[in-house]
Write a protein that holds these residues in place. Structure first.
Motif, mmCIF file in Angstrom:
data_model
loop_
_atom_site.group_PDB
_atom_site.id
_atom_site.type_symbol
_atom_site.label_atom_id
_atom_site.label_comp_id
_atom_site.label_asym_id
_atom_site.label_seq_id
_atom_site.Cartn_x
_atom_site.Cartn_y
_atom_site.Cartn_z
ATOM 1 N N GLU A 1 1.718 8.560 4.845
ATOM 2 C CA GLU A 1 1.742 7.122 5.049
ATOM 3 C C GLU A 1 0.435 6.489 4.594
ATOM 4 N N SER A 2 0.539 5.249 4.133
ATOM 5 C CA SER A 2 -0.631 4.553 3.607
ATOM 6 C C SER A 2 -1.597 4.167 4.714
ATOM 7 N N LEU A 3 -2.867 4.073 4.340
ATOM 8 C CA LEU A 3 -3.908 3.544 5.206
ATOM 9 C C LEU A 3 -4.381 2.207 4.646
ATOM 10 N N ASP A 4 -4.926 1.377 5.504
ATOM 11 C CA ASP A 4 -5.406 0.056 5.085
ATOM 12 C C ASP A 4 -6.743 0.200 4.341
ATOM 13 N N GLY A 5 -7.219 -0.885 3.780
ATOM 14 C CA GLY A 5 -8.488 -0.872 3.056
ATOM 15 C C GLY A 5 -8.397 -0.015 1.804
ATOM 16 N N GLU B 1 3.126 6.094 -2.651
ATOM 17 C CA GLU B 1 4.276 6.890 -3.078
ATOM 18 C C GLU B 1 4.257 7.129 -4.589
ATOM 19 N N TYR B 2 3.791 6.150 -5.359
ATOM 20 C CA TYR B 2 3.664 6.323 -6.804
ATOM 21 C C TYR B 2 2.703 7.479 -7.113
ATOM 22 N N ARG B 3 1.544 7.505 -6.426
ATOM 23 C CA ARG B 3 0.571 8.568 -6.662
ATOM 24 C C ARG B 3 1.110 9.923 -6.215
ATOM 25 N N CYS B 4 1.834 9.948 -5.106
ATOM 26 C CA CYS B 4 2.399 11.213 -4.633
ATOM 27 C C CYS B 4 3.405 11.772 -5.639
ATOM 28 N N ALA C 1 0.832 -1.206 0.000
ATOM 29 C CA ALA C 1 0.000 0.000 0.000
ATOM 30 C C ALA C 1 0.868 1.259 0.000
ATOM 31 N N GLN C 2 1.988 1.212 0.728
ATOM 32 C CA GLN C 2 2.871 2.375 0.774
ATOM 33 C C GLN C 2 3.513 2.633 -0.588
#
Length: 432
Positions: free
Chosen positions: A292-296, A264-267, A259-260
């Motif tokens: 930082e990534s969130l779950d789901g 980071e790719y989108r950022c 997820a991270q």
């Protein structure tokens, strides 16, 4: 607020600090065992609390509120911690006036409401009246001789706005490196455009614990198994590394890493900073910030990770931006998401009591019941705050025991160590 005796001794320290007490405090600070919690008096002793108020909250930049809480000129909030009460008022120039909430007549509180809107500031006791800048403009009574009103302005403190966050400092000469700290966090926060948000809800909780225990609890996720609502969206591996992941969290760790990488790719695609900047104890204006990534679904603090408000903040291009998480020394932490922002501030009351203020911000054109459900928006952190209150109070009870002994921080609690190290450095600078 509980009265606190900060009347200075001849050496300029709070009353109760004899030379013997100061020497004892210096020794405790100089011999502090790295990687371990503080000795019990730092959590329980009223005299050391008084010193905290002087050395930390009386000298350093403290988070007070967001611009969303005082959106228009004349809007104000009152901020209380330790023996201090401050008026933070949005001025006509777009900045803030920070005034000590102490009438120059006989010391009454000038403004007693926690927030509101005002023109001039009128003390409710004898109607002494001050301008928004604190100048005394009216103080008269029958038969009184005139006196020089310019000598009786409200006392001022320093205030500044950075990326929509309002900070105050009581020192005559504030720490100068906060400007550099603000330059670090502004690029992360600016895209959320806090000046275009409004307050959806504010929660005040009084925790029966020392302010340092509140901050220590916030600075680690070793206890996050105790936050079932938060665990739905916040990976419980926060603060861990490949070397410290326990077997039962290996699957979660893998999902977190994936997820991270996607976040980071989108950022990078959107030009948003996401890298970890961690200077919690290497500068006076201690900071940690990252995205930082969130779950789901990765959008918000909900059971499935999906957005809780239909309105994107600012000029953000996507809801799937995880959380921008920031920690600032000494009293605040923040979560900024695509759909809302949560600010947290700890305001010490006494050696064993702290007010924790949590404020939820949404886009200023978001409509409750249409764009967001208030209960859903606030549910996760309302529950998490109550759980943290219980954890902090357990620690305060333990620190008051004659059998309390300093315990070691685990590897995942490195930010707790950084907070305590920052605190010890600042206290050493103050006591000499």
């Amino acid at each position: 607020m509980t009265a606190t005796n900060l009347a200075p001794t001849k050496k300029g320290f709070p009353a109760g600090f004899t030379e013997e007490k100061l020497d004892e405090t210096r020794i405790r600070l100089d011999t502090r065992r790295a990687g371990f919690s503080l000795e019990a008096p730092f959590y329980t002793d009223p005299n050391l609390f008084n010193l905290d108020m002087q050395a930390i909250f009386g000298r350093h930049w403290v988070f007070a509120c967001s611009v969303a809480e005082i959106p228009e000129p004349g809007d104000y909030v009152t901020v209380d911690y330790g023996p201090y009460s401050l008026i933070v008022l949005h001025n006509d120039d777009g900045g803030v006036n920070v005034l000590h909430n102490v009438c120059r007549h006989r010391g009454a509180r000038v403004l007693t409401d926690p927030q509101g809107t005002t023109g001039n500031l009128v003390c409710g006791y004898h109607s002494w009246t001050y301008s928004p800048e604190g100048d005394l403009i009216h103080a008269s009574a029958p038969g009184e001789m005139t006196f020089d009103k310019s000598c009786y302005a409200l006392k001022r403190a320093h205030g500044k706005i950075a990326a929509g966050l309002v900070f105050i400092c009581l020192a005559e000469e504030p720490p100068t490196d906060f400007h550099e700290t603000a330059k670090i966090f502004e690029p992360y926060i600016a895209p959320h455009e806090l000046e275009k948000t409004k307050v959806a809800f504010q929660q005040n909780i009084v925790e029966e614990g020392n302010w340092k225990l509140v901050m220590e609890n916030n600075r680690e996720c070793y206890h996050c198994d105790g936050h079932p609502e938060l665990a739905c969206s916040l990976f419980p591996t926060w603060g861990l590394t490949d070397e410290t992941i326990p077997p039962h969290l290996e699957d979660v760790w893998g999902r977190n890493q994936q997820a991270q990488a996607s976040l980071e790719y989108r950022c990078r695609r959107y030009g948003l900073p996401y890298e970890v900047v961690e200077e919690l104890d290497t500068r006076v204006g201690g900071i940690r910030i990252s995205r930082e990534s969130l779950d789901g679904a990765g959008e918000s603090f909900s059971a499935d990770g999906r957005r809780l408000s239909k309105k994107l903040l600012g000029d953000l291009p996507d809801f799937r931006l995880g959380r921008c998480s920031m920690h600032l020394q000494p009293n605040s932490w923040f979560h900024l998401l695509g759909d809302h922002v949560i600010t947290f501030a700890a305001f010490p009351i006494s050696a064993s009591k702290t007010l924790v203020r949590t404020t939820w911000l949404v886009a200023d054109d978001a409509v409750e019941g249409v764009d967001y459900d208030l209960e859903a928006l606030t549910h996760t952190w309302k529950q998490t705050n109550l759980q943290d209150k219980a954890f902090v109070e357990l620690c305060q009870q333990g620190a008051a025991s004659p059998f309390y002994e300093q315990g070691p921080y685990m590897k995942s609690e490195y930010q707790v160590e950084a907070f305590i190290n920052w605190y010890v450095q600042r206290m050493r600078e103050h006591v000499g």
